[in-house]
Design a protein around this motif. Structure first.
Motif, PDB file in Angstrom:
ATOM      1  N   ALA A 124      32.208  42.152  34.249  1.00 49.21           N
ATOM      2  CA  ALA A 124      32.358  41.046  33.300  1.00 49.21           C
ATOM      3  C   ALA A 124      32.651  39.738  34.029  1.00 49.21           C
ATOM      4  N   ALA A 125      33.539  39.796  35.017  1.00 47.16           N
ATOM      5  CA  ALA A 125      33.877  38.595  35.785  1.00 47.16           C
ATOM      6  C   ALA A 125      32.662  38.067  36.540  1.00 47.16           C
ATOM      7  N   LEU A 126      31.899  38.960  37.157  1.00 46.17           N
ATOM      8  CA  LEU A 126      30.708  38.542  37.901  1.00 46.17           C
ATOM      9  C   LEU A 126      29.675  37.921  36.975  1.00 46.17           C
ATOM     10  N   ALA A 162      40.165  38.735  40.470  1.00 48.68           N
ATOM     11  CA  ALA A 162      40.296  37.460  41.189  1.00 48.68           C
ATOM     12  C   ALA A 162      39.290  37.356  42.325  1.00 48.68           C
ATOM     13  N   VAL A 163      39.148  38.419  43.113  1.00 52.30           N
ATOM     14  CA  VAL A 163      38.244  38.338  44.256  1.00 52.30           C
ATOM     15  C   VAL A 163      36.789  38.324  43.799  1.00 52.30           C
ATOM     16  N   ALA A 164      36.497  38.980  42.679  1.00 54.37           N
ATOM     17  CA  ALA A 164      35.136  38.931  42.131  1.00 54.37           C
ATOM     18  C   ALA A 164      34.801  37.516  41.662  1.00 54.37           C
ATOM     19  N   LEU A 165      35.737  36.863  40.998  1.00 56.89           N
ATOM     20  CA  LEU A 165      35.516  35.493  40.545  1.00 56.89           C
ATOM     21  C   LEU A 165      35.369  34.532  41.724  1.00 56.89           C
ATOM     22  N   MET A 166      36.120  34.765  42.767  1.00 57.23           N
ATOM     23  CA  MET A 166      36.114  33.845  43.896  1.00 57.23           C
ATOM     24  C   MET A 166      34.946  34.097  44.857  1.00 57.23           C
TER      25      MET A 166
END
Length: 474
Positions: free
Chosen positions: A294-296, A345-349
């Motif tokens: 979902a974040a990706l 967080a790391v997926a968003l970043m």
């Protein structure tokens, strides 16, 4: 369950399920394994080998390999990456630990990682017994199906909430089932093997308290216990043949406060739970993959810059909250892989959650740690009701200015409803194997893995695995 009397009543109702499972295992023939199931198992061989080769390069993989080499035993099977042959028990202990060594191996909605238990047993004992590829495939099918059914019968969410790590506790049954097929045990002897396996079941979730290495060990230890059980049963050492359903001291009633014994035999041989095996595109806990996807998707669709994110809200099931919703402390690679906050967080970043996102350096980087602390978690009632039949997740990202974006994912990439094709599994394998043992070894092992079920046995693959030389990662 209100009291012991109700357990005993349920025990009487389902008396005989251990023997019924043993009869299925002992009677299973290669032709009875459906084509779709065989294709899942082909993927599982390649995926498990890739995960295992990468796991050899981890500190815990190295420690267990050296431990197994020191114990050695008779030269029966390959020690992956060890340039040696060791006893079957030592081989599977090290290989199972390696496959689960980076939490990238296959899993299922029964909350288990079957490949890390079953594949080492099939290869090591298959090498010792010199069985052909058709028997290897049949043993693998028996192991996967047994592990799924035992976990489903324990009621995985309820067992998990009691602190059990189901890969450890149900894996002994899977290993015993696979070993029983390779050894050609009859049904009563297989039932003894299941009983001896079940009485050795173990695995607790305490590793998230401090990032301990025990989770990595559980499938290897389960594989070792299950092989021991089958070998002892073959010698006439009698195990408890009502291990799953006995009214006092059985696995199901000890593991869960709401077991479902009927799941052991329901449509056994007609419906294959193995077909629902999930393969991971992300190097983190499978229960977090829906939120990662979902974040990706939100980053891709809305071009969200991580510096613009004010807060994130994740909607998940209550079991997932217990399992992965803890505060992120940046204290270990394991806890980074388990932490939903860090995974999102790391997926968003970074736009991915792969190997590079779970190094000792990346997990403590101040910007990603700060973003993880802006991730809030709430229980989504609809997702909670559907779990674990649906591993859903919802992510809302709030950016500067107050605008928000939301995406819900029910079937993340790698689930049977959204499968990874063979080409993607092979790409994942090569990325993992090359990083550990180099291109030449990786290619040779892949070639042998692809033809395993049609070949004359596991020995050529074992030799290639023993000869591989992993480069140790921090």
């Amino acid at each position: 369950m209100d009291d012991l009397q109700s357990w005993k009543a349920l025990s009487r109702e389902h008396r005989g399920i251990t023997m019924a499972l043993a009869e299925f295992i002992a009677g299973l023939k290669p032709a009875a394994v459906p084509r779709a199931t065989r294709e899942v198992l082909r993927k599982a061989v390649v995926d498990g080998l890739g995960c295992g080769l990468y796991g050899l390069a981890t500190p815990w993989g190295r420690i267990m390999r050296e431990y197994a080499r020191d114990r050695q035993g008779p030269a029966e099977a390959a020690l992956w990456g060890g340039q040696a042959r060791v006893g079957v028990g030592n081989s599977v202990l090290a290989a199972g630990t390696a496959i689960h060594g980076f939490d990238f191996d296959d899993h299922s909605r029964a909350k288990i990682h079957p490949g890390a238990v079953v594949l080492p047993v099939v290869l090591a004992l298959g090498e010792r017994e010199q069985v052909d590829g058709a028997v290897l495939m049949t043993a693998m099918a028996a192991g996967y199906e047994t592990m799924n059914r035992v976990s489903q019968a324990a009621n995985p969410s309820r067992a998990r909430m009691r602190g059990w790590h189901l890969t450890g506790t149900t894996g002994t049954f899977a290993a015993a089932a696979a070993a029983s097929v390779i050894l050609g045990l009859d049904a009563p002897t297989t039932a003894s093997a299941l009983g001896l396996a079940g009485t050795q079941s173990a695995g607790l979730w305490a590793f998230t308290a401090d990032g301990g290495m025990s989770k990595r060990m559980h499938p290897g230890r389960s594989a070792e216990a299950g092989v021991t059980a089958a070998l002892l049963a073959a010698r006439g050492f009698a195990g408890p043949r009502f291990i799953l359903e006995a009214g006092d001291g059985s696995f199901l009633f000890g593991m869960s406060d709401d077991p479902r014994p009927g799941m052991i035999v329901r449509e056994l041989g007609a419906t294959w739970h193995t077909d629902a095996t999930c393969f991971k595109p992300h190097a983190c806990c499978g229960s977090n993959h829906a939120c990662v996807d979902a974040a990706l998707a939100l980053v891709r669709e809305h071009r969200i810059a991580s510096d613009d994110i004010e807060r994130v809200v994740a909607g998940i099931a209550s079991v997932v909250n217990t399992q992965t919703g803890f505060d992120y402390l940046a204290d270990s690679v394991l806890n980074a892989q388990m932490s939903l906050r860090y995974n999102i967080a790391v997926a968003l970043m970074d736009g991915q959650a792969y190997l590079e996102q779970f190094t000792p350096e990346r997990i403590v980087e101040p910007r990603v740690v700060a973003l993880s602390r802006r991730v809030d978690i709430e229980i989504d009632p609809e997702i909670d009701r559907a779990y674990p039949e649906v591993y859903g997740g919802r992510v809302t990202v709030v950016v500067r200015g107050g605008r928000s974006y939301t995406r819900r994912v029910d079937y993340s990439l790698g689930m049977p409803e959204n499968p990874m094709p063979h080409a993607e599994i092979e790409h994942k394998y090569l990325s993992l194997a090359r990083a550990s043992v180099g291109s030449e070894s990786a290619g040779r092992i892949l070639e042998l893995a692809i033809g395993l079920f049609e070949g004359e046995g596991a020995a050529p693959l074992g030799r290639a695995l023993a000869a591989a030389e992993p480069v140790i990662h921090p």
